[in-house]
Motif scaffolding. Sequence first.
Motif, short mmCIF file in Angstrom:
data_model
loop_
_atom_site.label_atom_id
_atom_site.label_comp_id
_atom_site.label_asym_id
_atom_site.label_seq_id
_atom_site.Cartn_x
_atom_site.Cartn_y
_atom_site.Cartn_z
N ASP A 1 8.47 10.56 -6.10
CA ASP A 1 9.53 9.83 -6.13
C ASP A 1 9.81 8.73 -5.63
OD1 ASP A 1 10.01 12.15 -7.88
OD2 ASP A 1 11.61 13.03 -6.35
N GLU A 2 9.29 8.65 -4.54
CA GLU A 2 9.38 7.24 -3.76
C GLU A 2 8.67 6.17 -4.33
OE1 GLU A 2 10.41 4.55 -1.23
OE2 GLU A 2 11.40 6.64 -1.27
N GLN B 1 9.74 2.56 -5.80
CA GLN B 1 8.77 1.28 -5.29
C GLN B 1 8.35 0.49 -6.61
OE1 GLN B 1 6.55 0.69 -2.05
NE2 GLN B 1 7.36 2.53 -0.73
N VAL B 2 7.89 1.38 -7.49
CA VAL B 2 7.08 0.75 -8.51
C VAL B 2 8.14 -0.15 -9.45
CG1 VAL B 2 6.22 1.11 -10.83
CG2 VAL B 2 5.10 2.17 -8.75
N LYS B 3 9.41 0.51 -9.71
CA LYS B 3 10.36 -0.07 -10.43
C LYS B 3 10.94 -1.33 -9.74
CE LYS B 3 11.95 3.92 -12.63
NZ LYS B 3 13.29 5.11 -12.82
N ARG B 4 11.16 -1.22 -8.29
CA ARG B 4 11.61 -2.31 -7.66
C ARG B 4 10.70 -3.41 -7.66
NH1 ARG B 4 10.60 -4.07 -2.49
NH2 ARG B 4 9.39 -1.98 -1.98
N LEU B 5 9.35 -3.41 -7.21
CA LEU B 5 8.34 -4.08 -7.14
C LEU B 5 8.22 -4.85 -8.83
CD1 LEU B 5 5.78 -2.57 -4.68
CD2 LEU B 5 7.13 -4.43 -4.28
N LYS C 1 5.59 18.04 -0.91
CA LYS C 1 5.21 17.03 -0.34
C LYS C 1 4.75 15.81 -1.31
CE LYS C 1 2.69 14.73 3.40
NZ LYS C 1 1.81 15.20 4.60
N TYR C 2 3.94 16.30 -2.49
CA TYR C 2 3.59 15.37 -3.35
C TYR C 2 4.99 14.88 -4.15
CZ TYR C 2 2.00 13.85 -8.08
OH TYR C 2 1.79 13.42 -9.30
N ALA D 1 0.77 -1.19 0.05
CA ALA D 1 0.00 -0.06 0.19
C ALA D 1 0.98 1.25 -0.02
CB ALA D 1 -0.95 -0.02 1.36
N PHE D 2 0.41 2.14 -0.79
CA PHE D 2 1.29 3.58 -0.87
C PHE D 2 0.33 4.58 -0.85
CE2 PHE D 2 3.79 6.85 -2.62
CZ PHE D 2 5.04 6.50 -2.19
N GLY D 3 0.71 5.80 -0.20
CA GLY D 3 -0.34 6.81 -0.13
C GLY D 3 0.35 8.05 -0.76
N LEU D 4 -0.40 8.64 -1.61
CA LEU D 4 0.03 9.87 -2.52
C LEU D 4 -0.64 11.09 -2.36
CD1 LEU D 4 2.20 10.66 -4.42
CD2 LEU D 4 0.51 9.87 -6.16
#
Length: 225
Positions: free
Chosen positions: A203-204, A208-212, A197-198, A173-176
Amino acid sequence: YRSGKSFLLNQLLGVGCDKGFGVGHQRHAQTKGIWLWSQPQIVHGRAVFYVDTEGFESTGKAAVYDDRIFALSTLFSSLLVYNLPETVREADISKLSFAVELAREFSGRGQNSHFQMPHLMWLIQRDFLEGQSITSMVDAALKPVANPDRNPSLTQLNAIRKELTSAHTNYSAFGLVQPHLQRTKLCELDESKLDPKYVQQRDELRKQVKRLAAAKLVNNQLMHG
């Protein structure tokens, strides 16, 4: 539909909307069917492609059309980003039933099956992220609900919840924070107009998308090889 998926993908790719996936300015869906970004991003030696899909419940489209789009996306993806505004509703969980059915069908074929359920990322975009964490929000939404009256709809929903949290299904789960209510005006990718903040969270999310996605591709290769 009209939830900012194409805009988000352009942000992940680092391109403006004039060069990336088309972003609409009207209430009707801009993306039709499935669009593939032709240039992969190389992550740990793996080519990661970004795919944009038509959203659920587009005007004039039947539910079976949504199922076909979702089925094809599930079959060829290593990572599914489930984009939701504000929170997780029961209807959002119910819409994942088709992916669950696919996983059951292919896993039931035993050793002859090469299908793996893609990693599911619950992406919650909201105007505030304080209080309950996004992970705890998703975890709570996926917990079975008491059903003393044995309501058939709730029974089916609890079955989906159980499948989504089973050992062979990976999710995160990720919040944006919402970039702007008028996000289509930010398509020129002017970073100065974006909430800092966005930008930090985006960027985080990119990492995560690339890593997963890359990790799932490696697992698939090991399983098939």
